[in-house]
Design a protein around this motif. Structure first.
Motif, PDB file in Angstrom:
ATOM      1  N   LEU A   3      15.914  -4.383  34.457  1.00  0.00           N
ATOM      2  CA  LEU A   3      16.812  -4.834  33.398  1.00  0.00           C
ATOM      3  C   LEU A   3      18.230  -4.338  33.616  1.00  0.00           C
ATOM      4  O   LEU A   3      19.187  -5.040  33.302  1.00  0.00           O
ATOM      5  CB  LEU A   3      16.287  -4.388  32.027  1.00  0.00           C
ATOM      6  CG  LEU A   3      14.976  -5.033  31.597  1.00  0.00           C
ATOM      7  CD1 LEU A   3      14.533  -4.489  30.250  1.00  0.00           C
ATOM      8  CD2 LEU A   3      15.082  -6.545  31.574  1.00  0.00           C
ATOM      9  N   GLU A  86       5.679  -2.368  30.453  1.00  0.00           N
ATOM     10  CA  GLU A  86       5.960  -2.525  29.030  1.00  0.00           C
ATOM     11  C   GLU A  86       6.560  -3.899  28.743  1.00  0.00           C
ATOM     12  O   GLU A  86       7.356  -4.407  29.514  1.00  0.00           O
ATOM     13  CB  GLU A  86       6.942  -1.454  28.567  1.00  0.00           C
ATOM     14  CG  GLU A  86       6.354  -0.069  28.535  1.00  0.00           C
ATOM     15  CD  GLU A  86       7.344   0.940  28.001  1.00  0.00           C
ATOM     16  OE1 GLU A  86       8.081   0.618  27.046  1.00  0.00           O
ATOM     17  OE2 GLU A  86       7.377   2.047  28.542  1.00  0.00           O
ATOM     18  N   TRP A  87       6.167  -4.470  27.614  1.00  0.00           N
ATOM     19  CA  TRP A  87       6.767  -5.697  27.107  1.00  0.00           C
ATOM     20  C   TRP A  87       7.769  -5.297  26.027  1.00  0.00           C
ATOM     21  O   TRP A  87       7.612  -4.245  25.402  1.00  0.00           O
ATOM     22  CB  TRP A  87       5.692  -6.628  26.549  1.00  0.00           C
ATOM     23  CG  TRP A  87       4.838  -7.240  27.622  1.00  0.00           C
ATOM     24  CD1 TRP A  87       3.719  -6.691  28.180  1.00  0.00           C
ATOM     25  CD2 TRP A  87       5.057  -8.474  28.291  1.00  0.00           C
ATOM     26  NE1 TRP A  87       3.228  -7.526  29.144  1.00  0.00           N
ATOM     27  CE2 TRP A  87       4.016  -8.628  29.238  1.00  0.00           C
ATOM     28  CE3 TRP A  87       6.014  -9.472  28.184  1.00  0.00           C
ATOM     29  CZ2 TRP A  87       3.921  -9.737  30.068  1.00  0.00           C
ATOM     30  CZ3 TRP A  87       5.912 -10.586  29.011  1.00  0.00           C
ATOM     31  CH2 TRP A  87       4.879 -10.707  29.936  1.00  0.00           C
ATOM     32  N   PRO A  88       8.774  -6.108  25.778  1.00  0.00           N
ATOM     33  CA  PRO A  88       9.804  -5.735  24.794  1.00  0.00           C
ATOM     34  C   PRO A  88       9.220  -5.434  23.420  1.00  0.00           C
ATOM     35  O   PRO A  88       8.357  -6.160  22.919  1.00  0.00           O
ATOM     36  CB  PRO A  88      10.698  -6.974  24.721  1.00  0.00           C
ATOM     37  CG  PRO A  88      10.462  -7.700  25.995  1.00  0.00           C
ATOM     38  CD  PRO A  88       9.044  -7.398  26.385  1.00  0.00           C
ATOM     39  N   ARG A  89       9.708  -4.354  22.853  1.00  0.00           N
ATOM     40  CA  ARG A  89       9.370  -3.953  21.478  1.00  0.00           C
ATOM     41  C   ARG A  89       7.872  -3.941  21.194  1.00  0.00           C
ATOM     42  O   ARG A  89       7.425  -4.318  20.104  1.00  0.00           O
ATOM     43  CB  ARG A  89      10.095  -4.832  20.480  1.00  0.00           C
ATOM     44  CG  ARG A  89      11.593  -4.683  20.578  1.00  0.00           C
ATOM     45  CD  ARG A  89      12.301  -5.319  19.450  1.00  0.00           C
ATOM     46  NE  ARG A  89      13.739  -5.134  19.622  1.00  0.00           N
ATOM     47  CZ  ARG A  89      14.636  -5.832  18.998  1.00  0.00           C
ATOM     48  NH1 ARG A  89      14.274  -6.764  18.145  1.00  0.00           N
ATOM     49  NH2 ARG A  89      15.911  -5.610  19.208  1.00  0.00           N
ATOM     50  N   LEU A 105      12.304 -10.814  18.716  1.00  0.00           N
ATOM     51  CA  LEU A 105      13.372 -10.572  19.683  1.00  0.00           C
ATOM     52  C   LEU A 105      14.694 -11.279  19.397  1.00  0.00           C
ATOM     53  O   LEU A 105      15.745 -10.780  19.778  1.00  0.00           O
ATOM     54  CB  LEU A 105      12.901 -10.956  21.089  1.00  0.00           C
ATOM     55  CG  LEU A 105      11.670 -10.223  21.609  1.00  0.00           C
ATOM     56  CD1 LEU A 105      11.288 -10.747  22.982  1.00  0.00           C
ATOM     57  CD2 LEU A 105      11.899  -8.726  21.642  1.00  0.00           C
ATOM     58  N   VAL A 124      19.736 -12.981  23.763  1.00  0.00           N
ATOM     59  CA  VAL A 124      19.676 -11.603  23.260  1.00  0.00           C
ATOM     60  C   VAL A 124      20.786 -10.786  23.916  1.00  0.00           C
ATOM     61  O   VAL A 124      21.234 -11.115  25.014  1.00  0.00           O
ATOM     62  CB  VAL A 124      18.309 -10.934  23.550  1.00  0.00           C
ATOM     63  CG1 VAL A 124      17.185 -11.647  22.816  1.00  0.00           C
ATOM     64  CG2 VAL A 124      18.027 -10.857  25.037  1.00  0.00           C
ATOM     65  N   VAL A 134      16.726 -15.933  26.967  1.00  0.00           N
ATOM     66  CA  VAL A 134      15.284 -15.693  27.025  1.00  0.00           C
ATOM     67  C   VAL A 134      14.593 -17.042  26.937  1.00  0.00           C
ATOM     68  O   VAL A 134      14.879 -17.833  26.039  1.00  0.00           O
ATOM     69  CB  VAL A 134      14.822 -14.785  25.865  1.00  0.00           C
ATOM     70  CG1 VAL A 134      13.318 -14.571  25.911  1.00  0.00           C
ATOM     71  CG2 VAL A 134      15.553 -13.452  25.890  1.00  0.00           C
ATOM     72  N   CYS A 136      10.640 -18.392  27.013  1.00  0.00           N
ATOM     73  CA  CYS A 136       9.219 -18.044  27.029  1.00  0.00           C
ATOM     74  C   CYS A 136       8.387 -19.313  26.995  1.00  0.00           C
ATOM     75  O   CYS A 136       8.738 -20.273  26.311  1.00  0.00           O
ATOM     76  CB  CYS A 136       8.861 -17.193  25.811  1.00  0.00           C
ATOM     77  SG  CYS A 136       9.724 -15.627  25.736  1.00  0.00           S
ATOM     78  N   LEU A 150      14.006 -13.797  31.600  1.00  0.00           N
ATOM     79  CA  LEU A 150      15.320 -13.360  31.152  1.00  0.00           C
ATOM     80  C   LEU A 150      16.321 -13.813  32.204  1.00  0.00           C
ATOM     81  O   LEU A 150      16.135 -13.541  33.391  1.00  0.00           O
ATOM     82  CB  LEU A 150      15.376 -11.839  31.019  1.00  0.00           C
ATOM     83  CG  LEU A 150      14.352 -11.200  30.098  1.00  0.00           C
ATOM     84  CD1 LEU A 150      14.444  -9.686  30.184  1.00  0.00           C
ATOM     85  CD2 LEU A 150      14.546 -11.663  28.678  1.00  0.00           C
TER      86      LEU A 150
END
Length: 174
Positions: A3, A86-89, A105, A124, A134, A136, A150
């Motif tokens: 990131l 890890e995935w966001p939040r 998000l 974002v 983003v 998805c 992203l």
């Protein structure tokens, strides 16, 4: 590391070392053949990268690469090799639907959010004033998350620093 590099250009040496330490190693990260963006699959990590050589006319030791996009694959997209980082939040990819992802998000005042059962798109904030698009995709009977991409927006940013390389087995997305 991933990131922090999105939307930036640099020699990408820490990322290159991290991917070379994988088994099997990812050897085609830095390509200098033309100015067009190119795809690099990191199958073992459930990850795809889109990179670009900023000026392929430069000598090898002066070339810089920019990271355009990152795609994280869920078990629905790549059952044998999903993203396990890890995935966001704390997103739960096993149950996350388009509306769940957008609610978690997307910025609350963003009027450009698109949340359809099979796709969600929104912007974002990224690092250091950047913005990331983003995108998805969702599938299966419950229309849960398949992949999250992203993409950098705006101008390229030169990398003023890069995190130190971690030993093999460490996460490249931190």
């Amino acid at each position: 590391m991933l990131l922090r590099n999105l939307g930036r250009y640099s020699r990408q040496e820490p990322l290159q070392r991290a991917l070379m330490s994988l088994q099997p190693p990812v050897t085609d990260l830095r390509r200098g053949h033309g100015p067009d963006p190119y795809h690099v699959s990191v199958e073992r990590l459930g990850l795809d990268l889109m990179l670009q050589c900023m000026d392929p006319r430069l000598p090898d030791h002066e070339q810089l690469w920019g990271l355009h996009a990152l795609t994280f694959h869920s078990p629905l997209s790549r059952p044998a090799n999903p993203w396990t980082g890890e995935w966001p939040r704390g997103l739960d990819v096993a149950t996350a639907t388009s509306s769940d992802v957008a609610a978690l998000l997307a910025q609350k005042d963003d009027e450009a959010v698109l949340a359809l059962p099979e796709m969600a798109c929104f912007v974002v904030p990224g690092f250091d004033g950047q913005a990331w698009a983003v995108n998805c995709t969702f599938g299966g009977a419950a229309k849960t998350l398949k992949a999250m991409t992203l993409v950098r927006t705006g101008e390229w940013v030169g990398a003023s620093w890069l995190p130190a390389h971690k030993a093999a087995g460490s996460s490249v997305a931190a």
